[in-house]
Design a protein around this motif. Structure first.
Motif, PDB file in Angstrom:
ATOM      1  N   GLY A  37      -5.920  10.024   0.535  1.00  0.00           N
ATOM      2  CA  GLY A  37      -5.079  11.122   1.018  1.00  0.00           C
ATOM      3  C   GLY A  37      -3.604  10.862   0.801  1.00  0.00           C
ATOM      4  O   GLY A  37      -2.841  11.773   0.488  1.00  0.00           O
ATOM      5  N   ALA A  86      -4.365  12.586  -3.150  1.00  0.00           N
ATOM      6  CA  ALA A  86      -4.474  14.004  -2.790  1.00  0.00           C
ATOM      7  C   ALA A  86      -3.306  14.838  -3.315  1.00  0.00           C
ATOM      8  O   ALA A  86      -3.534  15.955  -3.789  1.00  0.00           O
ATOM      9  N   THR A  95      -5.392  18.589  -3.203  1.00  0.00           N
ATOM     10  CA  THR A  95      -6.470  18.834  -2.255  1.00  0.00           C
ATOM     11  C   THR A  95      -6.322  17.902  -1.060  1.00  0.00           C
ATOM     12  O   THR A  95      -5.459  17.039  -1.042  1.00  0.00           O
ATOM     13  N   GLY A  96      -7.162  18.072  -0.082  1.00  0.00           N
ATOM     14  CA  GLY A  96      -7.171  17.208   1.089  1.00  0.00           C
ATOM     15  C   GLY A  96      -8.234  16.139   0.937  1.00  0.00           C
ATOM     16  O   GLY A  96      -8.743  15.880  -0.151  1.00  0.00           O
ATOM     17  N   THR A  97      -8.565  15.501   2.047  1.00  0.00           N
ATOM     18  CA  THR A  97      -9.630  14.501   2.082  1.00  0.00           C
ATOM     19  C   THR A  97     -10.562  14.832   3.229  1.00  0.00           C
ATOM     20  O   THR A  97     -10.341  15.777   3.976  1.00  0.00           O
ATOM     21  N   SER A 125     -12.168  17.251  -2.432  1.00  0.00           N
ATOM     22  CA  SER A 125     -11.788  16.312  -1.368  1.00  0.00           C
ATOM     23  C   SER A 125     -12.755  15.140  -1.297  1.00  0.00           C
ATOM     24  O   SER A 125     -12.352  14.011  -1.021  1.00  0.00           O
ATOM     25  N   VAL A 146     -11.689  12.822  -4.145  1.00  0.00           N
ATOM     26  CA  VAL A 146     -10.471  12.075  -3.809  1.00  0.00           C
ATOM     27  C   VAL A 146     -10.784  10.978  -2.798  1.00  0.00           C
ATOM     28  O   VAL A 146     -10.297   9.851  -2.922  1.00  0.00           O
ATOM     29  N   SER A 147     -11.626  11.263  -1.821  1.00  0.00           N
ATOM     30  CA  SER A 147     -12.023  10.255  -0.841  1.00  0.00           C
ATOM     31  C   SER A 147     -12.804   9.126  -1.503  1.00  0.00           C
ATOM     32  O   SER A 147     -12.614   7.950  -1.183  1.00  0.00           O
TER      33      SER A 147
END
Length: 89
Positions: A44, A48, A53-55, A65, A68-69
């Motif tokens: 994040g 991100a 994007t978010g996580t 997400s 990315v995580s």
């Protein structure tokens, strides 16, 4: 309910990252959850903004997400391997 999803998905992400980095035999279920959650935080902060994007830590359970995580968890395991073994592997 989000907390339970956060733990389960964090565990799966940590487990998949440990399979990719070949550290699965050294980690248990609890460590996989911790790697997944801390890796999502790291992703994040670093990744991100690049992907826009978010996580999973931000209650965003989209494919982007999760990716990315997952990358954040791999990055975390790379850093841990670097300090433990002196190489990333």
């Amino acid at each position: 309910m989000n907390f339970i999803l956060w733990i389960v998905i964090g565990g799966v992400i940590g487990w998949l990252a440990s399979l990719v980095m070949r550290t699965d035999a050294q980690q248990g279920m609890l460590l996989n959850v911790i790697v997944g959650i801390i890796g999502a935080l790291l992703g994040g902060w670093l990744l991100a903004p690049l992907f826009g994007t978010g996580t999973i830590n931000q209650n965003d359970f989209s494919i982007a997400s999760l990716f990315v995580s997952f990358l954040g968890a791999i990055l975390l395991l790379m850093i841990v391997n670097l300090f433990r073994r002196g190489r990333v592997r």
